[in-house]
Design an enzyme around this catalytic site. Structure first.
Site: not given
Length: 339
Positions: A57, A211, A213-214
């Site tokens: 990351y 969620l 990916a939105g």
């Protein structure tokens, strides 16, 4: 904040996990150090003690920032990191599931986080080439060395995880205590094999992209948006998924919550072993997501959301749930047996 056991280990983790993939600006979409610290603090102030990062990351910056943030109270925090993805792109052995890459990555991660141990080491992604017994032996060695306390596995087929835990039990090695999977109201495919397997082994389930990916944040309910993560060609941007998101928004308005909170609450309430991984680029986002702890959904809401998001479980699951199959396998006594 309530707490749950991580698998059968006895380790107590918060019912939400803070994903720190956004810590650092190396990828151009994350947060600076000051904002990352504020997000971390907001989660801790609410009682959160569970953090998820990875060597990969933001090119290691996520681990560096998290390592700095936990220093004041290291024993309070449960820190999980991962290996598999690129640790060193200069040679072919700088990634993958091999024991060599595992050892090198863990050493590098501990140095970046400035800590002697990580609470949980996850295999990040199945590479399809490394023997599962070699992976587990390596992880067990790290536990014996005191560098890792517990292990988990992410993005891996159920048959591989099952084989691994069976090997570990027979050999007296540490078993995988948790899995990480994509799981949300619009991504329930894990209910075919991975969730039943995790129930069998009493494993925790960490849900990434809770969620969708939105989609389930409600921001796409009226169409595409500028600077959104999805495009019109995305497999998630479908009428079916948008209908679910719009119903989530209606329930949110009904109970005075946000759409994100309703989507997270469904996940937490649908399966008590699921721990959503929440991430944020702004302090307001993590504070809003933490509001899920203060809401509840009625049984009618849960029933409707389950029904409209239901997937076909496929063979043999659907076949085995048919009345005829149950009648034959139980000799006509299925309805008279208490389970």
């Amino acid at each position: 904040m309530q707490y749950k056991f991580f698998g059968k280990t006895g380790l107590k983790v918060s019912e939400l996990c803070l994903g720190t993939m956004t810590f650092g600006e190396d990828w151009g979409t994350g947060t600076d150090k000051y904002t990352s610290q504020k997000i971390f603090d907001a989660f801790v102030e609410k009682g959160g003690n569970f953090f998820d990062t990875a060597n990969f990351y933001t090119n290691g910056t996520s681990e560096k920032y998290l390592g700095e943030f936990i220093q004041k109270n290291r024993e309070h925090h449960v820190v999980a990191s991962k290996y598999t993805l690129i640790e060193n792109a200069d040679h072919p052995n700088g990634s993958g599931n091999s024991r060599r890459n595992m050892m090198n990555t863990v050493e590098a991660s501990l140095k970046r986080m400035n800590t002697d141990y990580m609470d949980i080491l996850w295999l990040h992604m199945w590479d399809g080439t490394t023997q599962i017994e070699d992976i587990l032996r390596g992880m067990d060695d790290l536990i014996s060395q005191g560098k890792v306390c517990y292990i988990g596995i992410s993005d891996t087929p159920a048959w591989v995880v099952s084989q691994g835990n069976t090997y570990a039990k027979l050999r007296g090695w540490e078993q995988f205590a948790g899995i990480q999977v994509e799981y949300s109201l619009i991504a329930r495919e894990v209910e075919r094999e991975l969730i039943p397997m995790s129930d069998h082994f009493d494993m925790s389930v960490l849900a990434w992209a809770p969620l969708g990916a939105g989609i389930l944040s409600g921001k796409y309910n009226k169409g595409m948006i500028d600077q959104g993560r999805l495009s019109e060609n995305s497999v998630k941007f479908t009428d079916h998924n948008l209908n679910i998101a719009r119903r989530v928004e209606e329930f949110a308005n009904e109970i005075g919550a946000t759409t994100s909170q309703v989507a997270l609450k469904w996940l937490m309430k649908n399966n008590q072993k699921v721990i959503p991984i929440i991430g944020a680029r702004k302090v307001e986002q993590v504070q809003q997501n933490l509001g899920v702890l203060d809401i509840d959904l009625t049984e009618d809401m849960m029933t409707e959301l389950n029904k409209m998001s239901k997937i076909n479980l496929g063979f043999p699951n659907e076949f085995l749930q048919q009345d005829n199959a149950r009648n034959y396998s139980f000799g006509g006594w299925y309805d008279k047996i208490q389970f």
